[in-house]
Design an enzyme around this catalytic site. Structure first.
Site, mmCIF file in Angstrom:
data_model
loop_
_atom_site.group_PDB
_atom_site.id
_atom_site.type_symbol
_atom_site.label_atom_id
_atom_site.label_comp_id
_atom_site.label_asym_id
_atom_site.label_seq_id
_atom_site.Cartn_x
_atom_site.Cartn_y
_atom_site.Cartn_z
ATOM 1 N N ARG A 43 6.693 -4.659 10.727
ATOM 2 C CA ARG A 43 6.582 -5.903 9.955
ATOM 3 C C ARG A 43 7.551 -6.936 10.555
ATOM 4 N NH1 ARG A 43 6.830 -2.452 5.043
ATOM 5 N NH2 ARG A 43 4.735 -2.233 4.184
ATOM 6 N N GLN A 80 12.116 0.821 13.362
ATOM 7 C CA GLN A 80 11.518 2.130 13.610
ATOM 8 C C GLN A 80 10.055 2.031 14.032
ATOM 9 O OE1 GLN A 80 14.050 5.003 10.718
ATOM 10 N NE2 GLN A 80 12.411 3.933 9.666
ATOM 11 N N ASP A 95 14.506 -3.962 1.613
ATOM 12 C CA ASP A 95 13.244 -3.681 2.278
ATOM 13 C C ASP A 95 12.927 -4.800 3.265
ATOM 14 O OD1 ASP A 95 12.384 -1.220 1.485
ATOM 15 O OD2 ASP A 95 11.166 -1.927 -0.188
ATOM 16 N N ASP A 141 9.927 -6.093 3.704
ATOM 17 C CA ASP A 141 8.814 -6.928 3.240
ATOM 18 C C ASP A 141 9.125 -7.604 1.915
ATOM 19 O OD1 ASP A 141 8.824 -4.544 1.858
ATOM 20 O OD2 ASP A 141 6.644 -4.338 1.794
ATOM 21 N N ASP A 170 15.628 6.929 -3.035
ATOM 22 C CA ASP A 170 16.493 6.040 -3.813
ATOM 23 C C ASP A 170 16.810 6.636 -5.184
ATOM 24 O OD1 ASP A 170 13.882 5.744 -4.738
ATOM 25 O OD2 ASP A 170 13.765 3.596 -4.285
#
Length: 672
Positions: free
Chosen positions: A212, A241, A297, A299, A409
């Site tokens: 992304r 990654q 994150d 995104d 998490d």
């Protein structure tokens, strides 16, 4: 500081012993679909949807009446404007409120997690009119707290010392700005405390990304343009990654130029969120200069004022805490998707915290008119879409478990809680993120990680003997998948069960290799293959038309669902209808693909949650019998061996989460 309110004229904003913890956000370039989260014009008033509820009556979530939101908070058109200097200009005889998600002050959280007895509101105004301060109770009642009057062409600064004592269960402070016969201008407003701890902690931001680059680079560009965040930022560690590299994005050069030596990109094998975030946590802890690591994150769109608020809470809390951000929907940006997360311990399943609602729309039901938003919400963990973790906690309890994705998490929050470090999910601290409503990752390759990591986290942290309902629900879930003709999902669940039973020793191996193996396994099944268009499949056919033209119903009652489930289960031993292998019997939209309904088909085209593809499900009696037999044995063994297995995982936990064990995994040196 005393416990009585007071409005004082001409107090400086740059008091050396004053720590700003929340700045009122006023932006001239704000898009209309998020305006309701920041401010809005008021056309009428109400005490909130709790105003008619008797004290002590049962609190019902999700029962807010639309008519209760008489207080219309909308855009500023007709009420005022934000000028190019970032000042709010209220039109004559109009009122604008800051009883909004990002600009109200969450007093109950500061009451709970700090030792302060009062908060100070400092405002700077000019023009003609009034500023009125309100507070709410945990029941959602709104009460006038204080006010000041302004009649000056030059800016005047007012302070309000507001007690925190009434907020033990919940409640907010906010203010409205009301113009008289001329315009009233709000130049600035801040909330803060008198304290010796005026220096902010330092933070490393850790972003894990996988293919992304555009989203990730957009975040970096925003960070590079925010001076207040840059002042407390040690470093941004991007753990890339993927195969589509962040550094190849056209806008990366601009982001790198803005961040300078504060940006570091690390490329490593795809180890999932747990591997990427563990790398960022380890880098922050080893560097030694950061007090916190903020996990984000790739995104998400972050309200960067929230970074400062999270750090302020962590700095001033009376004990060491993790501070999490809430999740707004990236697609419907005034909608709160996740307000707080807890684990239902007996089921061992995550979900919204009690008395909260997923999917609350602030544009339709504002803060002041929604009672449940005024309760303080306590959580078990915070999602790593945005979570601030003290590096001291990382050094003490270790990194994430090598779970790849799902439950990493939650497990970390539970582990931190067991070590005495609570998580505070902080209102007014948030990101916009793709909501779960557009995903269904319980039936694709991710089903493996859902199953395995739910079981492992239960073995580690469940307070119930043999995990409460966890083993039974796991078996029930597997049966539902088989009744739904989702045999590839069923096989991934069996693989997850076997891997859990094999023990913790394989987890670092599996974080590196299991994803590819699961995907290859699923590809051998019909439901594990998909096409991008319905035309790629044969036209649905039936040998005989549906009885009385009704087809397979979609029941709405529990009784109806139970009847369909019972009949569907009995059908699994019957022969497959002869045409089912040649053509699907129906096309089932994803919204209707419930297990008790799919169990009545022998084959069907089922669309994906994102609407981008579909798969042809076909009933297979041999698969059903084989998987049921193996599932029964594996679940029986899991239940029988639970105490011994739990002890093995708990003993292995410190080593599994240690930087030393993670190091060869980061470097791709773990043998297959």
């Amino acid at each position: 500081m005393n416990d009585s309110t007071s409005a004082t004229l001409e107090q400086p904003l740059d008091n050396a012993d004053f720590r700003v913890v929340q700045r009122t956000i006023i932006r001239p370039d704000q898009e209309l679909d998020v305006r309701a989260l920041y401010m809005g014009g008021i056309s009428s008033f109400t005490g909130g949807d709790a105003s008619m509820r008797q004290s002590g009556s049962e609190f019902e979530v999700g029962k807010d009446k639309d008519k209760a939101a008489v207080e219309a908070i909308g855009g500023l058109s007709g009420f005022g404007r934000v000028d190019t200097e970032g000042e709010l200009v209220v039109d004559p005889e109009r009122r604008v409120t800051f009883a909004t998600y990002f600009n109200a002050f969450p007093a109950s959280y500061w009451r709970r997690w700090t030792d302060f007895s009062a908060v100070r509101l400092v405002v700077r105004l000019r023009g003609e009119g009034n500023l009125i301060v309100y507070r709410s109770t945990s029941k959602g009642h709104s009460l006038r707290a204080d006010s000041c009057q302004v009649n000056s062409e030059t800016a005047q600064t007012f302070t309000f010392d507001l007690p925190l004592k009434p907020f033990i269960d919940g409640g907010w402070y906010w203010f409205d700005v009301e113009a008289a016969h001329a315009e009233l201008v709000l130049e600035e407003a801040v909330w803060g405390f008198e304290t010796e701890k005026t220096t902010s902690g330092r933070v490393t931001i850790g972003i894990t990304t996988f293919n992304r680059p555009d989203f990730c680079v957009a975040q970096l560009v925003n960070l590079g343009q925010d001076e207040p965040v840059l002042e407390i930022l040690d470093e941004v560690v991007v753990v890339d990654q993927g195969t589509q590299k962040v550094t190849d994005d056209p806008d990366y050069a601009a982001a790198a130029a803005a961040l300078g030596d504060k940006l570091r990109v690390i490329e490593q094998k795809n180890l999932g969120g747990s591997g990427g975030f563990s790398r960022a946590m380890n880098e922050a802890a080893q560097r030694g200069s950061s007090d916190y690591v903020l996990l984000l994150d790739d995104d998400v769109v972050c309200e960067l004022e929230g970074v400062l608020r999270a750090v302020a809470m962590a700095d001033l809390a009376k004990e060491t805490v993790l501070v999490g951000g809430q999740m707004l929907s990236l697609y419907d940006r005034s909608v709160m998707h996740a307000y707080g997360e807890t684990i239902k311990k007996y089921r061992w399943f995550w979900g919204p915290a009690p008395a909260t609602v997923h999917g609350h729309d602030f544009a339709r039901k504002p803060l002041r008119s929604t009672a449940w938003l005024h309760r303080r919400v306590d959580v078990d963990y915070n999602g790593w879409w945005m979570c601030l973790i003290p590096t001291s906690v990382v050094k003490e309890i270790g990194l994430s478990l090598p779970m790849f994705i799902k439950w990493d998490d939650a497990e970390y929050g539970l582990r931190a809680g067991a070590a005495g470090y609570h998580t505070v999910t902080m209102p007014g601290v948030a990101v916009w993120h793709v909501p779960w409503t557009e995903k269904d990752d319980t039936i694709d390759w991710q089903a493996y990680f859902h199953e395995r990591n739910r079981l492992i986290s239960g073995l580690l942290h469940s307070p119930y003997e043999r995990g409460g309902k966890l083993v039974r629900e796991s078996l029930e879930n597997h049966v539902k998948r088989l009744m739904s003709m989702q045999y590839s999902t069923g096989e991934t669940i069996l693989l997850a069960l076997q891997d859990v039973l094999d023990g913790p020793e394989r987890m670092h191996r599996d974080v590196s290799y299991r994803l590819g193996e699961v995907r290859a396994m699923r590809a051998a099944y019909d439901d594990g293959q998909s096409e991008g268009a319905l035309d790629e499949f044969p036209t649905p056919r039936l040998k005989k038309p549906p009885r009385r033209g009704k087809g397979v119903p979609v029941p709405t009652s529990m009784v109806g669902k139970a009847k369909m489930a019972a009949v569907g289960l009995a059908r699994q031993v019957l022969p497959v209808r002869e045409l089912a292998g040649q053509a699907p019997e129906s096309i089932v939209p994803h919204v209707d693909q419930r297990w008790f309904r799919l169990a009545h088909f022998d084959s069907a085209i089922v669309s994906s949650a994102d609407g981008g593809s579909a798969s042809w499900y076909r009933r297979d009696r041999a698969q059903f019998r084989d998987q049921i037999a193996r599932s029964t044995k594996l679940h029986a063994k899991l239940y029988r061996d639970w105490p011994e297995l739990a002890e093995r995982y708990r003993t292995a936990l410190p080593e599994l989460a240690s930087p030393e064990t993670w190091k060869p995994t980061f470097e791709g040196l773990v043998e297959e």
